[in-house]
Design a protein around this motif. Structure first.
Motif, short mmCIF file in Angstrom:
data_model
loop_
_atom_site.label_atom_id
_atom_site.label_comp_id
_atom_site.label_asym_id
_atom_site.label_seq_id
_atom_site.Cartn_x
_atom_site.Cartn_y
_atom_site.Cartn_z
N UNK A 194 5.57 6.05 -10.94
CA UNK A 194 6.78 7.40 -11.21
C UNK A 194 7.82 6.72 -10.73
N UNK A 195 7.96 5.36 -9.55
CA UNK A 195 9.59 4.98 -9.37
C UNK A 195 9.07 4.01 -8.55
N UNK A 196 8.31 2.98 -9.51
CA UNK A 196 8.70 1.13 -9.24
C UNK A 196 8.37 0.82 -8.07
N UNK A 197 8.32 1.73 -7.31
CA UNK A 197 8.51 1.27 -5.15
C UNK A 197 7.32 1.09 -5.25
N UNK A 198 6.95 -0.08 -4.19
CA UNK A 198 6.28 -0.50 -3.42
C UNK A 198 6.13 0.06 -1.98
N UNK A 199 5.86 1.42 -1.70
CA UNK A 199 5.51 1.59 -0.16
C UNK A 199 5.44 1.04 0.82
N UNK A 200 6.62 0.84 1.63
CA UNK A 200 5.88 -0.13 3.49
C UNK A 200 4.67 0.73 4.44
N UNK A 201 4.16 0.78 4.75
CA UNK A 201 3.65 0.94 5.21
C UNK A 201 3.34 1.38 7.32
N UNK A 202 2.86 2.39 7.52
CA UNK A 202 3.87 2.81 8.77
C UNK A 202 5.00 2.89 9.22
N UNK A 203 5.64 3.02 8.47
CA UNK A 203 7.01 2.99 8.80
C UNK A 203 7.92 4.14 9.57
N UNK A 204 8.66 4.06 10.56
CA UNK A 204 8.73 4.54 11.49
C UNK A 204 10.21 4.92 11.95
N UNK A 205 10.96 6.08 11.25
CA UNK A 205 12.33 6.39 11.79
C UNK A 205 12.73 6.30 12.63
N UNK A 206 12.08 6.25 13.63
CA UNK A 206 12.58 6.59 15.83
C UNK A 206 13.44 5.71 16.36
#
Length: 297
Positions: A194-206
């Motif tokens: 849908x977006x062409x983006x490759x997800x980043x595994x185990x991303x944490x926003x803390x």
């Protein structure tokens, strides 16, 4: 209070043992006796935090341990989730007198105006208490580089790699700590289609460096169309940070910054996520006390 109610509250209070209760209820408030952090004027990077009436005391430990061990003077912006009292706000500004404190009512008004042409984003901002981390942080930012910091992160030494990436003018990637397990709400194959983006595994926003330019409203509006992204109250915020970072460019911090769920292995910092929050008191605060952190008066 009835006997049944008393027993219930006692079980909750001592669920993780006497040591945890002692460091949480007796030692933790002693952070209020430490001296203020008076110089937070460096706009090469700005720390943004969202806090509440239930976790502002933890936030003091997170911020003061960062400023102490990093020896940095990054600017600070504290966002009120709407639950802070006047006394709490006054206490936060007493300890960080140069900080900006954004009240929820003011932030709501500004956000609703900014998001008028982004209907999915506007709905998300109205319904989710964590949405200010996505929309209000960049809107209030006075620096292009933002240090994302949750109130359940403690520092025990200088976070050298993180600081090097923040302060390297040639470094142009978002960089965060790795989660203990995958927490994204979206299917990587669907996202790619849908977006062409490759997800980043185990991303944490803390904990991490986020470039303000990565939090584009048109990107967020696009990502909010992805199936299943609204299925979890707090993981949606982290998922949106991941998607924006993946499109912008992202690198995970070294292994010593990783979220892990077992006691011990204290490096320069540790993120005490919800399932191990009790360790923030019995392990993290205990370690800082052992290192004479509370003697900073």
């Amino acid at each position: 209070m009835s006997i049944g109610s008393l027993l219930y509250h006692t079980r909750v209070k001592f669920k993780h043992g006497l040591r945890t209760a002692y460091y949480r209820d007796v030692v933790r408030p002693r952070i209020l006796q430490t001296r203020p952090v008076t110089d937070t004027s460096d706009l090469s990077c700005e720390i943004h935090v969202l806090t509440s009436a239930s976790d502002w005391l933890n936030l003091l430990w997170a911020l003061k341990s960062f400023y102490h061990y990093s020896k940095r003077h990054y600017a600070l912006c504290i966002h009120d989730d709407g639950s802070l009292t006047d006394d709490i706000r006054a206490t936060l500004l007493k300890h960080f007198p140069q900080a900006r404190l954004v009240k929820r009512a003011d932030a709501d008004q500004h956000a609703y105006e900014r998001l008028e042409n982004y209907p999915r984003s506007l709905e998300f901002r109205k319904k989710n208490l964590l949405a200010p981390k996505i929309f209000d942080f960049p809107a209030e930012a006075k620096s292009k580089r933002m240090l994302l910091l949750d109130s359940d992160v403690l520092f025990f030494a200088e976070p050298t790699t993180l600081l090097e990436r923040i302060e390297d003018p040639n470094y142009q990637l978002n960089t965060v700590n790795r989660d203990a397990k995958e927490a994204s709400l979206v299917d990587p194959k669907t996202v790619k289609q849908q977006t062409g983006v490759n997800c980043v595994e185990c991303f944490n926003s803390g904990l991490g460096l986020i470039f303000i330019d990565s939090l584009r409203l048109d990107w967020i509006e696009e990502f909010l169309k992805i199936p299943n992204i609204n299925e979890h109250f707090w993981r949606i915020e982290q998922t949106l940070y991941m998607l924006c970072s993946a499109r912008f460019g992202c690198e995970i911090l070294p292994e010593s910054y990783n979220v892990h769920l077992t006691p011990g292995s204290l490096y320069q910092s540790r993120h005490y996520v919800g399932s191990i929050r009790h360790l923030m008191y019995s392990e993290g605060i205990k370690r800082l006390v052992r290192d004479n952190f509370l003697s900073l008066k």
